[in-house]
Design an enzyme around this catalytic site. Structure first.
Site, PDB file in Angstrom:
ATOM      1  N   LYS A 137       0.803  -1.233   0.000  1.00 15.03           N
ATOM      2  CA  LYS A 137       0.000   0.000   0.000  1.00 15.03           C
ATOM      3  C   LYS A 137       0.835   1.282   0.000  1.00 15.03           C
ATOM      4  O   LYS A 137       0.449   2.264  -0.614  1.00 15.03           O
ATOM      5  CB  LYS A 137      -0.978  -0.003   1.180  1.00 15.03           C
ATOM      6  N   ARG A 194      -7.454   0.471  16.650  1.00 14.79           N
ATOM      7  CA  ARG A 194      -7.845   0.782  15.291  1.00 14.79           C
ATOM      8  C   ARG A 194      -8.932  -0.231  14.942  1.00 14.79           C
ATOM      9  O   ARG A 194      -9.992  -0.168  15.530  1.00 14.79           O
ATOM     10  CB  ARG A 194      -6.639   0.763  14.336  1.00 14.79           C
TER      11      ARG A 194
HETATM   12  C1  LIG Z   1      -0.516  -1.279   6.494  1.00 12.65           C
HETATM   13  C2  LIG Z   1      -0.896  -2.535   7.130  1.00 12.65           C
HETATM   14  C3  LIG Z   1       0.066  -3.528   7.334  1.00 12.65           C
HETATM   15  C4  LIG Z   1       1.536  -3.337   6.975  1.00 12.65           C
HETATM   16  O1  LIG Z   1       2.147  -2.437   7.853  1.00 12.65           O
HETATM   17  P1  LIG Z   1       3.735  -2.167   7.846  1.00 12.65           P
HETATM   18  O2  LIG Z   1       3.967  -1.445   9.103  1.00 12.65           O
HETATM   19  O3  LIG Z   1       4.026  -1.363   6.632  1.00 12.65           O
HETATM   20  O4  LIG Z   1       4.390  -3.494   7.810  1.00 12.65           O
HETATM   21  C5  LIG Z   1      -0.343  -4.717   7.921  1.00 12.65           C
HETATM   22  N1  LIG Z   1      -1.624  -4.917   8.276  1.00 12.65           N
HETATM   23  C6  LIG Z   1      -2.575  -3.993   8.092  1.00 12.65           C
HETATM   24  C7  LIG Z   1      -3.966  -4.280   8.508  1.00 12.65           C
HETATM   25  C8  LIG Z   1      -2.243  -2.776   7.516  1.00 12.65           C
HETATM   26  O5  LIG Z   1      -3.200  -1.846   7.335  1.00 12.65           O
END
Ligand SMILES: *Cc1c(COP(=O)(O)O)cnc(C)c1O
Length: 368
Positions: free
Chosen positions: A36, A131
């Site tokens: 992302k 969250r």
């Molecule tokens: C963005 C995200 C991740 C990845 O996070 P990083 O810190 O970039 O490894 C994993 N799980 C969810 C639900 C996310 O939104």
């Protein structure tokens, strides 16, 4: 290729992915490679896959669609809990999603049945980052209901850390997630094979081999792309932190006083300038600004260059102590923090330049 641009070293990204996949494999953990922050750039996704990652995740269904349209065949996971309005696309494009609401599960079930598919879900438990997810007391009723829905396969439980409340994953809170999974397995005689333990904030535990053994999946973005864990942002030994560099062009170099000579007002972004009097300084402007990047997340690579601030389109630098003479038309390079990287990858004004594999690596790593 015009300035500004971000240079992306695909080989370093692949090497980081390989390092994390190998570390995880030793602890029986599957890696979901998270795209992302780079808006599912397909060349980067391919590099992550060439490092041995077997599934990709993204927060946005458009990004997952882009990966599919690029011919990427691996399982895809939707990371942001689905919008009820997008379930039809979710079941078409993604094998998995992370879910926390029964109403959404019902919609996914309906959408999956309509196209004759089974959609896999991981139910999110909120261990205290506040969250997404249901609080631990609510997960057993949710899984009980979810198991009754046709077209839905409950794969297990997941948690997320260090995103909103800043909760750090520990052996204790991961242990509680495992206990809940065991309890659900017993109570509903269901396999629930996946426990998805978190994101790059879990990498510090991973490096200490301290992730409880039943956690068998991590969703990793920042650690693969920037080579760092995300609790203390410490470099991962053996990983590259410099797979991404931002390149901008200098458009002005002038000597100017360091304080404002009159009354001051707020800047374009509503902040009141606080300037320290350091006398006359040699300053440079680079042609990049807040429409392209979070200036606070930039680190100049050339020693002695200091970021003073900026506006929508200008980055203002003090180059008095730069270890090299700075001139108009020259290139200045920067490393980026996570937020700055996210911004440059979104900005339509920042181009991308890929450093590709040499032919031998390309054969070995990419063409599978
Ligand atoms: C963005 C995200 C991740 C990845 O996070 P990083 O810190 O970039 O490894 C994993 N799980 C969810 C639900 C996310 O939104």
């Amino acid at each position: 290729m015009g300035y500004p641009f971000v240079e992306i070293d695909l080989e370093k990204i692949a090497a980081n992915a390989r390092l994390l996949v190998d570390l995880c494999k030793k602890q029986d953990i599957e890696v979901i490679g998270v795209t992302k922050v780079v808006c599912a750039d397909t060349a980067i996704a391919q590099a992550i896959l060439s490092g041995g990652v077997k599934a990709l995740g993204d927060a946005r269904i458009q990004n997952l669609r882009k990966l599919r349209e690029a011919g990427i065949k691996v399982p895809l996971m939707l990371l942001r809990i689905p919008m009820p309005s997008e379930v039809a696309e979710v079941v078409q494009i993604a094998e998995y999603s992370l879910v926390s609401e029964y109403a959404t599960l019902e919609r996914l079930s309906q959408a999956a049945r309509q196209v004759g598919r089974t959609h896999k879900v991981i139910l999110m438990v909120d261990m205290g980052d506040w969250r997404e997810g249901v609080v631990p007391q609510k997960i057993l009723p949710l899984v009980e209901q979810a198991l009754l829905l046709p077209g839905i396969k409950v794969q297990g439980f997941g948690a997320n850390f260090a995103c909103y409340g800043g909760l750090i994953p520990t052996e204790e809170n991961l242990g509680r997630l495992i206990d809940l999974t065991r309890q659900a397995r017993r109570e509903f005689s269901h396999e629930l094979p996946v426990i998805s333990g978190g994101n790059s904030s879990n990498v510090e535990l991973l490096l200490k081999s301290a992730i409880p053994p039943e956690i068998n999946q991590l969703r990793l973005g920042e650690s693969i792309l920037l080579g760092r864990e995300s609790v203390n942002r410490k470099p991962i030994p053996g990983a590259f932190q410099d797979a991404f560099t931002l390149h901008a062009e200098v458009v002005e170099v002038q000597e100017k006083p360091s304080v404002t000579p009159g009354e001051i007002c707020r800047d374009a972004f509503g902040n009141l300038p606080v300037l320290k009097d350091r006398g006359i300084r040699k300053r440079a402007i680079a042609a990049i600004g807040r429409q392209d990047v979070i200036l606070e997340g930039l680190r100049p690579i050339l020693p002695g260059v200091e970021i003073l601030g900026g506006s929508s389109d200008h980055l203002i630098l003090d180059v008095t102590d730069a270890h090299q003479d700075i001139n108009v038309g020259q290139e200045l390079c920067f490393f980026m923090e996570y937020g700055a990287l996210a911004h440059v990858m979104i900005s339509p004004y920042v181009s991308r330049v890929y450093k590709h594999y040499n032919d031998c690596c390309y054969e070995a790593a990419c063409c599978k």
